[in-house]
Design a protein around this motif. Structure first.
Motif, PDB file in Angstrom:
ATOM      1  N   GLY A   1      10.103  51.769 -30.371  1.00 25.96           N
ATOM      2  CA  GLY A   1       9.608  52.325 -29.122  1.00 25.96           C
ATOM      3  C   GLY A   1       9.916  51.470 -27.917  1.00 25.96           C
ATOM      4  N   GLN A   2      10.025  50.168 -28.098  1.00 27.41           N
ATOM      5  CA  GLN A   2      10.306  49.285 -26.969  1.00 27.41           C
ATOM      6  C   GLN A   2      11.678  49.579 -26.367  1.00 27.41           C
ATOM      7  N   VAL A   3      12.652  49.880 -27.234  1.00 21.51           N
ATOM      8  CA  VAL A   3      13.986  50.204 -26.736  1.00 21.51           C
ATOM      9  C   VAL A   3      13.943  51.459 -25.876  1.00 21.51           C
ATOM     10  N   ILE A   4      13.231  52.490 -26.363  1.00 26.06           N
ATOM     11  CA  ILE A   4      13.145  53.748 -25.626  1.00 26.06           C
ATOM     12  C   ILE A   4      12.389  53.545 -24.316  1.00 26.06           C
ATOM     13  N   ALA A   5      11.282  52.781 -24.355  1.00 28.92           N
ATOM     14  CA  ALA A   5      10.528  52.508 -23.130  1.00 28.92           C
ATOM     15  C   ALA A   5      11.384  51.733 -22.129  1.00 28.92           C
ATOM     16  N   LEU A   6      12.179  50.788 -22.636  1.00 30.17           N
ATOM     17  CA  LEU A   6      13.076  50.024 -21.765  1.00 30.17           C
ATOM     18  C   LEU A   6      14.102  50.945 -21.115  1.00 30.17           C
ATOM     19  N   ALA A   7      14.634  51.894 -21.889  1.00 30.00           N
ATOM     20  CA  ALA A   7      15.623  52.827 -21.350  1.00 30.00           C
ATOM     21  C   ALA A   7      14.999  53.713 -20.278  1.00 30.00           C
ATOM     22  N   ALA A   8      13.771  54.209 -20.525  1.00 31.98           N
ATOM     23  CA  ALA A   8      13.098  55.046 -19.531  1.00 31.98           C
ATOM     24  C   ALA A   8      12.833  54.265 -18.244  1.00 31.98           C
ATOM     25  N   THR A   9      12.424  53.002 -18.385  1.00 32.27           N
ATOM     26  CA  THR A   9      12.183  52.161 -17.207  1.00 32.27           C
ATOM     27  C   THR A   9      13.468  51.942 -16.421  1.00 32.27           C
ATOM     28  N   PHE A  10      14.559  51.709 -17.143  1.00 33.31           N
ATOM     29  CA  PHE A  10      15.850  51.539 -16.483  1.00 33.31           C
ATOM     30  C   PHE A  10      16.224  52.771 -15.671  1.00 33.31           C
ATOM     31  N   SER A  11      16.012  53.952 -16.247  1.00 30.16           N
ATOM     32  CA  SER A  11      16.406  55.175 -15.543  1.00 30.16           C
ATOM     33  C   SER A  11      15.584  55.364 -14.269  1.00 30.16           C
ATOM     34  N   ILE A  12      14.279  55.087 -14.341  1.00 29.96           N
ATOM     35  CA  ILE A  12      13.426  55.224 -13.153  1.00 29.96           C
ATOM     36  C   ILE A  12      13.827  54.216 -12.080  1.00 29.96           C
ATOM     37  N   MET A  13      14.047  52.972 -12.480  1.00 32.28           N
ATOM     38  CA  MET A  13      14.427  51.942 -11.525  1.00 32.28           C
ATOM     39  C   MET A  13      15.784  52.229 -10.896  1.00 32.28           C
ATOM     40  N   THR A  14      16.690  52.814 -11.680  1.00 33.16           N
ATOM     41  CA  THR A  14      18.004  53.165 -11.128  1.00 33.16           C
ATOM     42  C   THR A  14      17.864  54.176 -10.009  1.00 33.16           C
ATOM     43  N   GLY A  15      17.063  55.245 -10.241  1.00 31.55           N
ATOM     44  CA  GLY A  15      16.858  56.249  -9.202  1.00 31.55           C
ATOM     45  C   GLY A  15      16.178  55.677  -7.972  1.00 31.55           C
TER      46      GLY A  15
ATOM     47  N   ALA B   1      16.581  61.825  -5.842  1.00 30.75           N
ATOM     48  CA  ALA B   1      17.344  60.787  -6.532  1.00 30.75           C
ATOM     49  C   ALA B   1      16.665  60.387  -7.841  1.00 30.75           C
ATOM     50  N   MET B   2      15.347  60.261  -7.826  1.00 29.19           N
ATOM     51  CA  MET B   2      14.642  59.874  -9.041  1.00 29.19           C
ATOM     52  C   MET B   2      14.655  60.976 -10.090  1.00 29.19           C
ATOM     53  N   LEU B   3      14.613  62.249  -9.647  1.00 28.44           N
ATOM     54  CA  LEU B   3      14.721  63.354 -10.604  1.00 28.44           C
ATOM     55  C   LEU B   3      16.086  63.353 -11.279  1.00 28.44           C
ATOM     56  N   LEU B   4      17.143  63.097 -10.496  1.00 27.61           N
ATOM     57  CA  LEU B   4      18.482  62.994 -11.084  1.00 27.61           C
ATOM     58  C   LEU B   4      18.546  61.880 -12.118  1.00 27.61           C
ATOM     59  N   SER B   5      17.983  60.732 -11.744  1.00 28.98           N
ATOM     60  CA  SER B   5      18.034  59.581 -12.634  1.00 28.98           C
ATOM     61  C   SER B   5      17.144  59.779 -13.856  1.00 28.98           C
ATOM     62  N   LEU B   6      15.924  60.327 -13.626  1.00 30.12           N
ATOM     63  CA  LEU B   6      14.997  60.527 -14.739  1.00 30.12           C
ATOM     64  C   LEU B   6      15.502  61.594 -15.704  1.00 30.12           C
TER      65      LEU B   6
ATOM     66  N   GLY C   1      24.230  54.742 -11.135  1.00 25.43           N
ATOM     67  CA  GLY C   1      23.396  54.638  -9.950  1.00 25.43           C
ATOM     68  C   GLY C   1      24.198  54.767  -8.662  1.00 25.43           C
ATOM     69  N   ILE C   2      25.375  54.162  -8.628  1.00 24.56           N
ATOM     70  CA  ILE C   2      26.254  54.279  -7.446  1.00 24.56           C
ATOM     71  C   ILE C   2      26.662  55.735  -7.252  1.00 24.56           C
ATOM     72  N   GLY C   3      26.906  56.432  -8.375  1.00 26.85           N
ATOM     73  CA  GLY C   3      27.236  57.853  -8.288  1.00 26.85           C
ATOM     74  C   GLY C   3      26.101  58.643  -7.678  1.00 26.85           C
ATOM     75  N   ILE C   4      24.869  58.335  -8.067  1.00 24.34           N
ATOM     76  CA  ILE C   4      23.715  59.019  -7.485  1.00 24.34           C
ATOM     77  C   ILE C   4      23.614  58.733  -5.989  1.00 24.34           C
ATOM     78  N   MET C   5      23.782  57.478  -5.608  1.00 24.26           N
ATOM     79  CA  MET C   5      23.708  57.118  -4.193  1.00 24.26           C
ATOM     80  C   MET C   5      24.801  57.818  -3.391  1.00 24.26           C
ATOM     81  N   ASN C   6      25.992  57.876  -3.953  1.00 20.04           N
ATOM     82  CA  ASN C   6      27.099  58.518  -3.260  1.00 20.04           C
ATOM     83  C   ASN C   6      26.826  60.011  -3.031  1.00 20.04           C
ATOM     84  N   ILE C   7      26.371  60.699  -4.086  1.00 16.97           N
ATOM     85  CA  ILE C   7      26.099  62.122  -3.969  1.00 16.97           C
ATOM     86  C   ILE C   7      24.936  62.380  -3.017  1.00 16.97           C
TER      87      ILE C   7
END
Length: 411
Positions: A374-388, A340-345, A301-307
């Motif tokens: 499926g919960q693990v995958i949904a959790l990972a997708a949520t993390f990626s969106i929130m990071t962006g 930023a969200m497209l990069l993260s997603l 996430g810091i890398g995304i913010m920096n870029i």
């Protein structure tokens, strides 16, 4: 600008420098993949522990011999290692009402032969309650009868692995096999249990009556009368387990005439305590690995913010032109936030694919248990969106606050 215009503009901006976009997403890819693999391994391990608890029983005690010492001298000779006996079993059964099942056992290894087929396996000499304590169920044939236990009958019950090795697809009931040099009649086969909690094949075993094992399989060892290698017991209510353990220890010390201050000549193992310790260790390791994966996400996430901050600096004139032709601060903020969200997603999607593939490979090529859901995958997708969203907001806000006139002056 509507949503489709913002999305199209964000995709065009990222595609203009696709290599930098890919490298920017790398941190998120690694973090999401790590989260999926680590959580899947942790859940798989927890399921194995639950399976082990089911197999061993959370209401069980195991008692084994121990070399006790007293008064500074050796309390027993090396020839009298077998400090437990059937009298102890009977005393526990009759004097401790909280005990539901109790059984003594002997064990060893032998060669099992039928016709041209043979296998090296382990044997257990057991009493009647042993099957209930360990959750063994007869699949074919029957169990031992009372006469087998009292007369050292040469009857045997086979585990599934041994049965399959000796008889293939046939049940083998009524056939005669040899354990070492002693012929035995197969009276039953056990329902398979599969792999145990510690990775052993639970079905690679044969069962014989306790007295049969003592006379036929261990006669040359000169065992003390009624000796057993292990006593296992279960209680009716798990709440009584600690109390029953104290009662068992006191009863055995009394029967073995162990004086106060002397070391026990037996060891009592509480299965539930062992399982609880392993569960706590597994949870701690899962938290540690999850923390490592979370750090990877934060770094990504810091890398995304920096870029994105670099992108804002490089595109100041473009931002000024957009504002000059009517785009408001909110439009600029949404555009950069969308990038930023497209990069993260995008990184999250690739991370999910790599994480699922990595978890499957770990399960296939290692001994670590893996459980994907499926919960693990949904959790990972949520993390990626929130990071962006979290790390992209500051660069987007900074871009929206630029003065259009000052931006147009930038060369």
């Amino acid at each position: 600008m509507n949503f489709s215009d913002i999305l199209r503009t964000a995709i065009y901006a990222l595609r203009g420098n696709w290599m930098r976009s890919a490298l920017t997403s790398l941190g998120v890819i690694i973090g999401i993949a790590a989260v999926i693999v680590m959580v899947s391994v942790g859940q798989g391990t927890q399921q194995e522990i639950d399976k082990m608890v089911s197999g061993l029983g959370s209401q069980r005690l195991d008692i084994s011999p121990g070399a006790g010492r007293g008064g500074g001298g050796v309390r027993m000779s090396s020839a009298s290692f077998f400090t437990l006996n059937e009298g102890d079993v009977d005393a526990i059964r009759s004097e401790i009402p909280e005990v539901q099942y109790v059984a003594g056992a002997l064990r060893g290894n032998t060669q099992v032969v039928y016709a041209e087929n043979n296998a090296s396996t382990s044997w257990q000499g057991v009493q009647a309650d042993f099957f209930d304590i360990n959750g063994w169920v007869i699949a074919n044939g029957q169990g031992f009868d009372a006469q087998d236990y009292t007369s050292a009958g040469k009857t045997v019950i086979l585990g599934e692995t041994v049965r399959r090795t000796l008889f293939g697809d046939e049940p083998g009931i009524g056939q005669t096999i040899r354990l070492g040099r002693v012929p035995f009649t197969v009276v039953g086969t056990l329902k398979p249990k599969g792999q145990g909690g510690f990775g052993q094949d639970q079905d690679d075993v044969v069962m014989v009556p306790l007295e049969t094992a003592r006379r036929r399989l261990m006669g040359a060892m000169g065992l003390p009368s009624g000796a057993v290698m292990q006593i296992a017991l279960t209680v009716s209510d798990a709440k009584d387990l600690s109390y029953a353990q104290g009662e068992v220890e006191g009863l055995l010390r009394q029967r073995h005439r162990i004086k106060p201050g002397e070391e026990d000549d037996f060891n009592v193992r509480n299965i539930s305590e062992i399982v609880a310790t392993r569960t706590a260790t597994t949870r701690l390791m899962s938290l540690l690995l999850g923390a490592v994966a979370t750090i990877s996400l934060i770094v990504g996430g810091i890398g995304i913010m920096n870029i994105m901050l670099v992108s804002v600096t490089e595109r100041i004139r473009e931002i000024g032109l957009r504002m000059a032709v009517g785009a408001g601060p909110a439009d600029v903020r949404r555009q950069f936030l969308a990038e930023a969200m497209l990069l993260s997603l995008g990184g999250g999607v690739l991370g999910i694919v790599i994480g699922v593939a990595g978890a499957l490979l770990v399960g296939k090529f290692s001994d670590l248990p893996v459980a994907l859901n499926g919960q693990v995958i949904a959790l990972a997708a949520t993390f990626s969106i929130m990071t962006g969203l979290f790390f992209g907001y500051y660069p987007a806000r900074k871009a929206s606050q630029l003065d259009p006139i000052e931006a147009l002056r930038q060369q």
